[in-house]
Design an enzyme around this catalytic site. Structure first.
Site, short mmCIF file in Angstrom:
data_model
loop_
_atom_site.label_atom_id
_atom_site.label_comp_id
_atom_site.label_asym_id
_atom_site.label_seq_id
_atom_site.Cartn_x
_atom_site.Cartn_y
_atom_site.Cartn_z
N LYS A 100 4.09 -0.58 -13.95
CA LYS A 100 3.48 -1.73 -14.19
C LYS A 100 3.15 -1.90 -15.52
CE LYS A 100 0.64 -2.34 -10.83
NZ LYS A 100 -0.68 -2.20 -10.10
N ASP A 103 6.93 6.36 -6.69
CA ASP A 103 6.77 5.21 -6.47
C ASP A 103 7.81 4.50 -6.17
OD1 ASP A 103 5.61 2.48 -6.30
OD2 ASP A 103 4.42 3.02 -8.18
N GLU A 106 0.86 -1.12 -0.11
CA GLU A 106 0.05 0.14 -0.04
C GLU A 106 0.77 1.17 0.11
OE1 GLU A 106 -3.22 0.70 -0.11
OE2 GLU A 106 -3.40 -1.24 -0.61
N ARG A 163 7.81 0.89 -5.25
CA ARG A 163 7.39 -0.39 -5.57
C ARG A 163 8.23 -0.80 -6.74
NH1 ARG A 163 1.23 0.01 -6.12
NH2 ARG A 163 1.90 1.98 -7.36
N ARG A 197 2.17 2.99 -2.47
CA ARG A 197 3.39 2.76 -3.34
C ARG A 197 4.78 2.37 -2.45
NH1 ARG A 197 -0.32 5.77 -4.16
NH2 ARG A 197 0.24 7.62 -2.99
N SER A 236 -4.84 0.53 -14.69
CA SER A 236 -3.63 0.72 -13.49
C SER A 236 -3.33 2.21 -13.54
CB SER A 236 -2.47 -0.13 -13.94
OG SER A 236 -1.44 0.19 -13.07
#
Length: 105
Positions: free
Chosen positions: A97, A68, A28, A70, A30, A92
């Protein structure tokens, strides 16, 4: 709100005879942490024009200094494990991604 939107779109697709899949990672905010996530959400709500997709990552960058954290390179793996070979509609907010999925073939 974005997860709910994805679920609604999966249901609509299924009702039309297709199949919908949600791939959800538990990172959660990012991967910036819960406090930072809520600071970002608060900024997004207060910005001029309201919460828009165009400003989604800009607000995160303003609060946290990065867009971000991630690591999206692993995003295609669950799709491959499920045997998914085509995506007709990808929902998205993350271009990272999208790039990981399209770059994996």
């Amino acid at each position: 709100p974005y997860l709910i939107h994805g679920i609604e779109e999966c249901i609509k697709t299924s009702q039309k005879g297709g199949a919908g899949v949600i791939v959800y990672f538990r990172k959660e905010g990012r991967a910036l942490g819960e406090v930072t996530k809520y600071l970002v959400y608060n900024l997004r709500k207060r910005q001029e024009g309201g919460d828009t997709a165009a400003q989604y990552f800009n607000c995160t960058h303003t609060v946290a200094g990065v867009e971000d954290m991630r690591f999206q390179a692993l995003m295609p793996d669950p799709l491959h494990w499920l045997g998914i070979t085509r995506i007709h509609q990808l929902i998205s907010m993350s271009d990272m991604k999208y790039n990981a999925i399209t770059g994996s073939g």
